[in-house]
Design an enzyme around this catalytic site. Structure first.
Site, PDB file in Angstrom:
ATOM      1  N   GLY A 144       0.622  -1.334  -0.060  1.00 57.45           N
ATOM      2  CA  GLY A 144      -0.066   0.093   0.048  1.00 57.45           C
ATOM      3  C   GLY A 144       0.973   1.052  -0.085  1.00 57.45           C
ATOM      4  O   GLY A 144       0.407   2.431  -0.069  1.00 57.45           O
ATOM      5  N   ASP A 145       2.030   1.170   0.361  1.00 56.95           N
ATOM      6  CA  ASP A 145       3.114   2.421   0.386  1.00 56.95           C
ATOM      7  C   ASP A 145       4.224   2.093  -0.258  1.00 56.95           C
ATOM      8  O   ASP A 145       5.350   2.246   0.342  1.00 56.95           O
ATOM      9  CB  ASP A 145       2.947   2.951   1.392  1.00 56.95           C
ATOM     10  CG  ASP A 145       3.788   4.463   1.517  1.00 56.95           C
ATOM     11  OD1 ASP A 145       4.020   4.782   0.680  1.00 56.95           O
ATOM     12  OD2 ASP A 145       4.094   4.939   2.781  1.00 56.95           O
ATOM     13  N   LEU A 146       4.580   1.127  -1.388  1.00 54.19           N
ATOM     14  CA  LEU A 146       5.578   0.415  -1.680  1.00 54.19           C
ATOM     15  C   LEU A 146       6.621   1.362  -2.515  1.00 54.19           C
ATOM     16  O   LEU A 146       6.674   1.008  -3.872  1.00 54.19           O
ATOM     17  CB  LEU A 146       5.072  -0.747  -2.316  1.00 54.19           C
ATOM     18  CG  LEU A 146       6.444  -1.768  -2.539  1.00 54.19           C
ATOM     19  CD1 LEU A 146       6.929  -2.268  -1.321  1.00 54.19           C
ATOM     20  CD2 LEU A 146       5.670  -3.070  -3.361  1.00 54.19           C
TER      21      LEU A 146
END
Length: 237
Positions: A144-146
């Site tokens: 999700g926040d890669l």
């Protein structure tokens, strides 16, 4: 902050004012499983994770990471969203579980941050119609926040930290990994596709999946990210 526990284990600790952010991150890291850094403890004031000794990324480590990421995505999720409060960095996200990815992505990921950034949502609403053209897939177990800073290279593999984990579309993780660049990205993608091939045209959909992280960066940092976000949405219109 790096600390040594009484039993000799090295940990990294983040702390701050009382917030569900820490327990949310811990829930996401645990849910992601072996690809993520192990959580030692967490409450509403802190999170402590196992210390990861960094090393330079290699092509072999990148290939292993691509395979590990594909396997993590394939573990799936009950729905789009998650059963815990969502955060990306310090910003809350709506993790209310949903069954329809285009609607989830528009209303719970992109448009809330576009509005927080003070931008006109109308062009984004038009661009987000393209989400209906994305091949439908079951919810994937995504970080999700890669961005590259949330991948630590150690022990010949990539280890995930700072999760904003939820059920999402797997192309979203890959698009964000490409947004700010990653070492040996071509090797990561090739190894990923060996395990779990992406649907045709996925490269053309990268700007769509980048709307969310770019909008988040405009809210957090403003400046040049606004131009990048406008460029991405313009390419989709």
């Amino acid at each position: 902050m790096r600390r040594t526990l009484g039993d000799g284990r090295e940990v990294f600790v983040k702390s701050g004012p009382v917030s569900p952010l820490f327990t949310s991150e811990a829930a996401g890291l645990r849910w992601l499983g072996p690809i993520a850094v192990p959580v030692i403890s967490a409450d509403e004031r802190h999170i402590a994770v196992e210390w990861v000794e960094p090393e330079p990324p290699t092509a072999a480590a990148a290939e292993r990471f691509g395979r590990d990421l594909a396997a993590t995505h394939a573990r799936g999720a009950p729905a789009f969203g998650a059963g815990w409060p969502g955060f990306i960095g310090p910003l809350p996200m709506d993790n209310t579980p949903a069954s329809d990815w285009p609607a989830f992505y528009a209303s719970q990921r992109v448009l809330p941050f576009v509005r927080q950034a003070g931008l006109d949502p109308a062009p984004f609403e038009r661009a987000l119609r393209r989400a209906h053209d994305v091949p439908a897939e079951p919810p994937a177990r995504i970080h999700g926040d890669l961005w590259n800073g949330n991948v630590l290279w150690s022990g010949g593999r990539g280890v995930l930290i700072d999760a904003a984990a939820h059920g999402g579309h797997r192309e979203t993780d890959l698009a964000m990994l490409a947004l700010f660049g990653a070492p040996h990205l071509d090797r990561i993608l090739a190894a990923y596709q060996e395990v779990s091939p992406l649907a045709d045209g996925w490269r053309d959909r990268v700007p769509l999946h980048q709307l969310h992280p770019l909008a988040v960066h405009v809210v957090l940092f403003g400046g040049g990210y606004r131009e990048s976000l406008i460029s991405a949405v313009t390419r989709l219109l």
